[in-house]
Design a protein around this motif. Sequence first.
Motif, PDB file in Angstrom:
ATOM      1  N   SER B  50      23.262  -0.633 -48.695  1.00  0.00           N
ATOM      2  CA  SER B  50      23.338   0.183 -47.495  1.00  0.00           C
ATOM      3  C   SER B  50      23.468  -0.714 -46.265  1.00  0.00           C
ATOM      4  CB  SER B  50      22.085   1.038 -47.369  1.00  0.00           C
ATOM      5  OG  SER B  50      20.971   0.220 -47.135  1.00  0.00           O
ATOM      6  N   LYS B  51      23.894  -0.124 -45.162  1.00  0.00           N
ATOM      7  CA  LYS B  51      24.073  -0.852 -43.917  1.00  0.00           C
ATOM      8  C   LYS B  51      22.771  -1.549 -43.521  1.00  0.00           C
ATOM      9  CE  LYS B  51      25.051   1.740 -40.439  1.00  0.00           C
ATOM     10  NZ  LYS B  51      25.485   2.359 -39.161  1.00  0.00           N
ATOM     11  N   THR B  52      21.692  -0.797 -43.617  1.00  0.00           N
ATOM     12  CA  THR B  52      20.381  -1.340 -43.259  1.00  0.00           C
ATOM     13  C   THR B  52      20.017  -2.542 -44.119  1.00  0.00           C
ATOM     14  OG1 THR B  52      19.717   0.935 -42.824  1.00  0.00           O
ATOM     15  CG2 THR B  52      18.001  -0.721 -42.848  1.00  0.00           C
ATOM     16  N   ASN B  53      20.264  -2.379 -45.389  1.00  0.00           N
ATOM     17  CA  ASN B  53      19.900  -3.407 -46.341  1.00  0.00           C
ATOM     18  C   ASN B  53      20.688  -4.697 -46.100  1.00  0.00           C
ATOM     19  OD1 ASN B  53      19.938  -3.877 -49.893  1.00  0.00           O
ATOM     20  ND2 ASN B  53      18.265  -4.188 -48.490  1.00  0.00           N
ATOM     21  N   ILE B  54      21.981  -4.539 -45.864  1.00  0.00           N
ATOM     22  CA  ILE B  54      22.830  -5.697 -45.575  1.00  0.00           C
ATOM     23  C   ILE B  54      22.345  -6.404 -44.318  1.00  0.00           C
ATOM     24  CG2 ILE B  54      25.156  -6.375 -44.886  1.00  0.00           C
ATOM     25  CD1 ILE B  54      24.802  -5.670 -47.835  1.00  0.00           C
ATOM     26  N   SER B  55      22.001  -5.623 -43.322  1.00  0.00           N
ATOM     27  CA  SER B  55      21.490  -6.179 -42.077  1.00  0.00           C
ATOM     28  C   SER B  55      20.255  -7.040 -42.356  1.00  0.00           C
ATOM     29  CB  SER B  55      21.143  -5.046 -41.120  1.00  0.00           C
ATOM     30  OG  SER B  55      20.730  -5.546 -39.874  1.00  0.00           O
ATOM     31  N   TYR B  56      19.406  -6.515 -43.208  1.00  0.00           N
ATOM     32  CA  TYR B  56      18.182  -7.230 -43.594  1.00  0.00           C
ATOM     33  C   TYR B  56      18.506  -8.552 -44.296  1.00  0.00           C
ATOM     34  CZ  TYR B  56      14.118  -8.192 -46.593  1.00  0.00           C
ATOM     35  OH  TYR B  56      13.085  -8.783 -47.270  1.00  0.00           O
ATOM     36  N   HIS B  57      19.389  -8.500 -45.276  1.00  0.00           N
ATOM     37  CA  HIS B  57      19.721  -9.704 -46.041  1.00  0.00           C
ATOM     38  C   HIS B  57      20.447 -10.740 -45.181  1.00  0.00           C
ATOM     39  CE1 HIS B  57      18.205  -8.490 -49.878  1.00  0.00           C
ATOM     40  NE2 HIS B  57      18.954  -7.411 -49.945  1.00  0.00           N
ATOM     41  N   LEU B  58      21.326 -10.274 -44.316  1.00  0.00           N
ATOM     42  CA  LEU B  58      22.041 -11.212 -43.450  1.00  0.00           C
ATOM     43  C   LEU B  58      21.087 -11.885 -42.475  1.00  0.00           C
ATOM     44  CD1 LEU B  58      25.399  -9.342 -42.765  1.00  0.00           C
ATOM     45  CD2 LEU B  58      25.027 -11.366 -44.173  1.00  0.00           C
ATOM     46  N   ALA B  59      20.078 -11.152 -42.027  1.00  0.00           N
ATOM     47  CA  ALA B  59      19.074 -11.756 -41.150  1.00  0.00           C
ATOM     48  C   ALA B  59      18.309 -12.856 -41.896  1.00  0.00           C
ATOM     49  CB  ALA B  59      18.120 -10.690 -40.638  1.00  0.00           C
ATOM     50  N   LYS B  60      17.994 -12.583 -43.134  1.00  0.00           N
ATOM     51  CA  LYS B  60      17.288 -13.575 -43.948  1.00  0.00           C
ATOM     52  C   LYS B  60      18.112 -14.850 -44.102  1.00  0.00           C
ATOM     53  CE  LYS B  60      13.362 -11.889 -45.579  1.00  0.00           C
ATOM     54  NZ  LYS B  60      12.144 -12.514 -46.118  1.00  0.00           N
ATOM     55  N   LEU B  61      19.379 -14.667 -44.385  1.00  0.00           N
ATOM     56  CA  LEU B  61      20.258 -15.825 -44.569  1.00  0.00           C
ATOM     57  C   LEU B  61      20.377 -16.617 -43.271  1.00  0.00           C
ATOM     58  CD1 LEU B  61      23.058 -14.266 -46.809  1.00  0.00           C
ATOM     59  CD2 LEU B  61      21.431 -16.053 -47.463  1.00  0.00           C
TER      60      LEU B  61
END
Lengths: 123, 123
Positions: B50-61
């Motif tokens: 999901s959009k939210t989830n991708i946002s979360y993972h990209l922030a982590k990276l």
Amino acid sequence: MTLPHPTADQITLSNVLAALGDSTRLAIVGYLARREGRPTMCLNFTDFGSKTNISYHLAKLREAGITRTEVSGTSRLITLRRDDLDIRFPGLLDSIVAAAVDLPMVKKIEDAEEEALAQGEAR
Amino acid sequence: MTLPHPTADQITLSNVLAALGDSTRLAIVGYLARREGRPTMCLNFTDFGSKTNISYHLAKLREAGITRTEVSGTSRLITLRRDDLDIRFPGLLDSIVAAAVDLPMVKKIEDAEEEALAQGEAR
DNA sequence: CCGCTTGTTCAATAGATATTGAACTATTGA
DNA sequence: TCAATAGTTCAATATCTATTGAACAAGCGG
């Protein structure tokens, strides 16, 4: 008597990285690299945590295919699976170990060891 | 406008490996490597979650120092911090990327893209 | 055989992590 | 100015992970 290990082709990058993403396990690997050649057993890691905890982390490393655990009497000998990892992911372990050997946690327990040794000699 | 990124020397091996220990993020990195040269934004990853989830993972990276995120209008351009990572941990990213580009998850979304492209042309 | 050493297993717990939908911000184009 | 686009933030949740102590297993040495 042998413990369950993944075969070389069962080792996945995801599992390896997840296993090494924990600072305790990364320190264990760094320490193992420093001791390469010398037999290393669970007791050697007691500075990293409780007996139970070390057992847990070593199991994770073994299940991920990073270490090999051989049973020898009441102890287990832990070694890095350098060859298998190098076939699966060339250069990966080398680059990780190069940085891991200098981890503060690893240096700390090496210093503690030297001190213990010195004290043993003095006695 | 810039987002907070760690400097090269703030990047730690432990954080990098922890970030890459997640299969979604590993796939993101594999995909980024395949697209190197082409600008890549969050939308490109929607097949990974999901959009939210991708946002979360990209922030982590980004926080781990693996990717750089540049704001460009309403979108963000994501790139791998190859140079910085290579200085800190020589050979690490190369060996990871070499395996990550072949991850099933990465191939799957490349196929989906080609299909979408073909359909766009056919229309 | 008995006790010591070396580790594992188990159950419990605390803390971290991934995932989601709803609400929000900010930019762009009409 | 309005609506659409591209992402983020937040709160909630469900799951996983690390850590611990107590109990257990198994080999070794006297």
